[in-house]
Design an enzyme around this catalytic site. Structure first.
Site, mmCIF file in Angstrom:
data_model
loop_
_atom_site.group_PDB
_atom_site.id
_atom_site.type_symbol
_atom_site.label_atom_id
_atom_site.label_comp_id
_atom_site.label_asym_id
_atom_site.label_seq_id
_atom_site.Cartn_x
_atom_site.Cartn_y
_atom_site.Cartn_z
ATOM 1 N N SER A 29 -11.563 1.514 -5.658
ATOM 2 C CA SER A 29 -11.511 0.088 -5.343
ATOM 3 C C SER A 29 -10.556 -0.160 -4.186
ATOM 4 O O SER A 29 -10.213 0.769 -3.457
ATOM 5 C CB SER A 29 -11.093 -0.699 -6.588
ATOM 6 N N ASN A 30 -10.127 -1.396 -3.986
ATOM 7 C CA ASN A 30 -9.182 -1.724 -2.913
ATOM 8 C C ASN A 30 -8.262 -2.850 -3.382
ATOM 9 O O ASN A 30 -8.400 -3.345 -4.499
ATOM 10 C CB ASN A 30 -9.949 -2.100 -1.634
#
Ligand code: C5P
Length: 222
Positions: A29-30
């Site tokens: 993810s980020n």
């Protein structure tokens, strides 16, 4: 209150990160917080729009009067976005969609190897959600994208505006301190086919109000 700029209009907004599963317990993810997209949803609702907010995993309260659809991965976000776009007048892609996802999602937790040999992870590209909407021949909403850049901000954003066939792009320089990802503030440049306009640093909630008024005016003329 004054005439509402988005009265009777349907607006879809994507927000937050996506989470790409690797196995039942892990993901890629980020650091997107979703704050800008949620602020835009709140501002559009206040401007009179019927708002659908397609949210990746974030820790934010649903703005009052907004219909929220929670999603996890990019493919799920794409499906929700395509469905909502069929019915909307304006589509705003503010999500930080993961560019890649694991080529395979393991059914069981991936185990460590006994030796110290290298582990490799095969990734495949996710679909570009906002570009898919903008490329429509029919039922095409006024389509707005975001571009987080670290250099040549306007030039790179102009490239994305053209490549993704967007009507407008909101560029922000994420290398500037106290701006962009996770911050409550942002400074952006709005770009469309006619040129660009810089909006100075402001709270994301204030910036969202300005962006919604700009989008409402541009979508009107279309
Ligand atoms: O190409 P880049 O990721 O910088 O473009 C950012 C814009 O494209 C944002 O509006 C983002 O929401 C959208 N995007 C998307 N689907 C992707 C990647 C980006 O909708 N897979």
């Amino acid at each position: 209150r004054p005439q509402q700029s988005l009265a009777g209009r349907k607006v879809t907004i994507t927000a937050g990160p996506t989470r790409e599963a690797l196995d039942p317990v892990r993901y890629l993810s980020n650091h997107s917080s979703g704050k800008m997209g949620f602020a835009l949803a709140a501002a559009a609702q206040r401007a009179g729009a019927e708002v659908t907010l397609i949210a990746g995993p974030v820790n934010l309260a649903t703005p009052a009067g907004v219909k929220r659809v929670d999603v996890t991965g990019a493919l799920e976000m794409r499906d929700a976005a395509e469905r909502a776009a069929d019915l909307c007048d304006i589509f705003i892609g503010a999500a930080a969609v993961a560019d890649f996802r694991p080529a395979e999602v393991a059914e069981q937790k991936i185990k460590k190897r006994d030796d110290n040999s290298e582990e490799t992870l095969a990734l495949i590209k996710n679909p570009d959600i906002v570009a898919g909407i903008a490329a429509r021949k029919e039922r095409r909403p006024f389509t707005v994208g975001f571009a987080a850049e670290t250099e040549k901000v306007v030039e790179h954003a102009q490239g994305k505006l053209a490549r993704k066939k967007l009507d407008m792009i909101v560029a922000n320089d994420v290398s500037v301190a106290d701006s962009g990802f996770n911050s409550d503030r942002n400074a952006v440049t709005v770009i469309d086919a006619n040129g660009s306009m810089a909006l100075p640093s402001a709270l994301k909630t204030e910036l969202a109000e300005q962006l919604i008024e700009i989008i409402a005016a541009k979508a009107q003329k279309q």
